[in-house]
Scaffold this motif. Sequence first.
Motif, mmCIF file in Angstrom:
data_model
loop_
_atom_site.group_PDB
_atom_site.id
_atom_site.type_symbol
_atom_site.label_atom_id
_atom_site.label_comp_id
_atom_site.label_asym_id
_atom_site.label_seq_id
_atom_site.Cartn_x
_atom_site.Cartn_y
_atom_site.Cartn_z
ATOM 1 N N ASN A 95 0.825 -1.214 0.000
ATOM 2 C CA ASN A 95 0.000 0.000 0.000
ATOM 3 C C ASN A 95 0.860 1.265 0.000
ATOM 4 O O ASN A 95 0.463 2.290 -0.559
ATOM 5 C CB ASN A 95 -0.912 0.023 1.237
ATOM 6 C CG ASN A 95 -1.694 -1.252 1.380
ATOM 7 O OD1 ASN A 95 -1.104 -2.317 1.484
ATOM 8 N ND2 ASN A 95 -3.012 -1.156 1.345
ATOM 9 N N LEU A 96 2.033 1.177 0.630
ATOM 10 C CA LEU A 96 2.911 2.340 0.723
ATOM 11 C C LEU A 96 3.419 2.721 -0.679
ATOM 12 O O LEU A 96 3.221 3.852 -1.129
ATOM 13 C CB LEU A 96 4.069 1.993 1.664
ATOM 14 C CG LEU A 96 4.812 3.107 2.379
ATOM 15 C CD1 LEU A 96 5.769 2.521 3.405
ATOM 16 C CD2 LEU A 96 5.559 3.988 1.455
ATOM 17 N N SER A 97 4.034 1.768 -1.365
ATOM 18 C CA SER A 97 4.574 2.102 -2.694
ATOM 19 C C SER A 97 3.431 2.354 -3.681
ATOM 20 O O SER A 97 3.552 3.172 -4.594
ATOM 21 C CB SER A 97 5.507 1.005 -3.201
ATOM 22 O OG SER A 97 4.884 -0.236 -3.128
ATOM 23 N N TRP A 98 2.302 1.677 -3.459
ATOM 24 C CA TRP A 98 1.140 1.874 -4.336
ATOM 25 C C TRP A 98 0.652 3.332 -4.245
ATOM 26 O O TRP A 98 0.390 3.985 -5.268
ATOM 27 C CB TRP A 98 0.023 0.897 -3.921
ATOM 28 C CG TRP A 98 -1.238 1.061 -4.703
ATOM 29 C CD1 TRP A 98 -1.569 0.433 -5.881
ATOM 30 C CD2 TRP A 98 -2.349 1.911 -4.378
ATOM 31 N NE1 TRP A 98 -2.807 0.849 -6.297
ATOM 32 C CE2 TRP A 98 -3.301 1.742 -5.405
ATOM 33 C CE3 TRP A 98 -2.628 2.783 -3.329
ATOM 34 C CZ2 TRP A 98 -4.529 2.433 -5.402
ATOM 35 C CZ3 TRP A 98 -3.836 3.474 -3.329
ATOM 36 C CH2 TRP A 98 -4.763 3.290 -4.362
ATOM 37 N N ALA A 99 0.540 3.847 -3.025
ATOM 38 C CA ALA A 99 0.038 5.217 -2.839
ATOM 39 C C ALA A 99 1.007 6.235 -3.446
ATOM 40 O O ALA A 99 0.593 7.183 -4.127
ATOM 41 C CB ALA A 99 -0.177 5.500 -1.346
#
Length: 358
Positions: A95-99
């Motif tokens: 979710n971190l790199s996705w955001a």
Amino acid sequence: MSAFRSIEWKNDRLYLLDQRQLPAETTYCEYTDYPAVAQAIQTMVVRGAPAIGVTAAFGLVLAAFQSTAATVDGFLAEIQSAGEHLIAARPTAVNLSWAIAHLLKIAQNIDTHTAAHAESDTAAIDSLKQTLLAEAQALYQADIDACKQLGTYAQTLIPDSATVIHHCNTGSLAAVDYGTALGIIRVAHEQGKQIHVFLDETRPRLQGASLSAYEMKAYGIPHTVIVDGASGYVMSTRAVDACLVGCDRVAANGDVANKIGTYNLALVAHAHNVPFYVACPTSTLDMTLASGQEINIEERADTEITQVKGQQITPDNTPVFNPAFDVTPAKYVSAIITEKGIIYPPYEQNLKALMTNG
Ligand code: MRU
């Protein structure tokens, strides 16, 4: 809405509920620069896959606001580098790199258009800053909506009277609101179901004992904390209807990375024929990885194991191994619950269809 929010954006500042102090103290830390946000993620002021994704998005907004770049290209290079810094804070939750990738893509795509129509680079950069803020706020709201939606879909799997086992913390604290697995439990409770949850304490950082118990108490949901090793005994002596967990990354074949100990719980559930459900927003699905073997598992400091509340509990120089997550093979996962629906095996095929057709 919860009685508390893990993340708040007010007056161009980011506020994070310091989860390291819970349940003893409710303290919000204020952030005005992105390196401090990256450090807050690394040191687990904020944690939980959806929460760190949204936090990182606001971290990137702070980087944009801090920028003094004179050109659009310079601005884009600065936020790209800030994004890389934020992504490095914790590697496992996608979710971190996705955001970050989501926000950077928007900035890069509108760059040409904005620059062409703006009277100056300064005007174009100001407009980009506002767009990034609006996108981070949209992610914030989308996380609330996704968690509520998956919590509602999941109710077909939860009997009117249910006993479940839960691992780590996956509630409002791990997301913007509701959360994933604990969000399902909260929706069941709000619908009037008689739900009782056994909370794994979740060594070494005790997110179950400190954070999940805090949330269940706040919502008035019946709960009992157990040590992680007790789940087999509980399943063999009580009627357990399901195990409910969240996750940090799901590979294309349905293998699931989640808090260390999840795999053990899945094996015990399998041995007792207890359904093992994994809940996550679709932002946690990583279709670029063929299997869980490719997931980067974070290893954290030895002191998380060798010390309890600052007191050393092992002999000096005891070697320890502290993986923060493990991978549960897809064959032990009964269903993956998302805001777009409940996915059953065969995961490779059904996850692909979900991501392609929605
Ligand atoms: O190390 P943490 O506390 O960030 O780990 C959190 C978990 O493993 C959660 O189960 C996961 O992020 C899903 S939260 C909705």
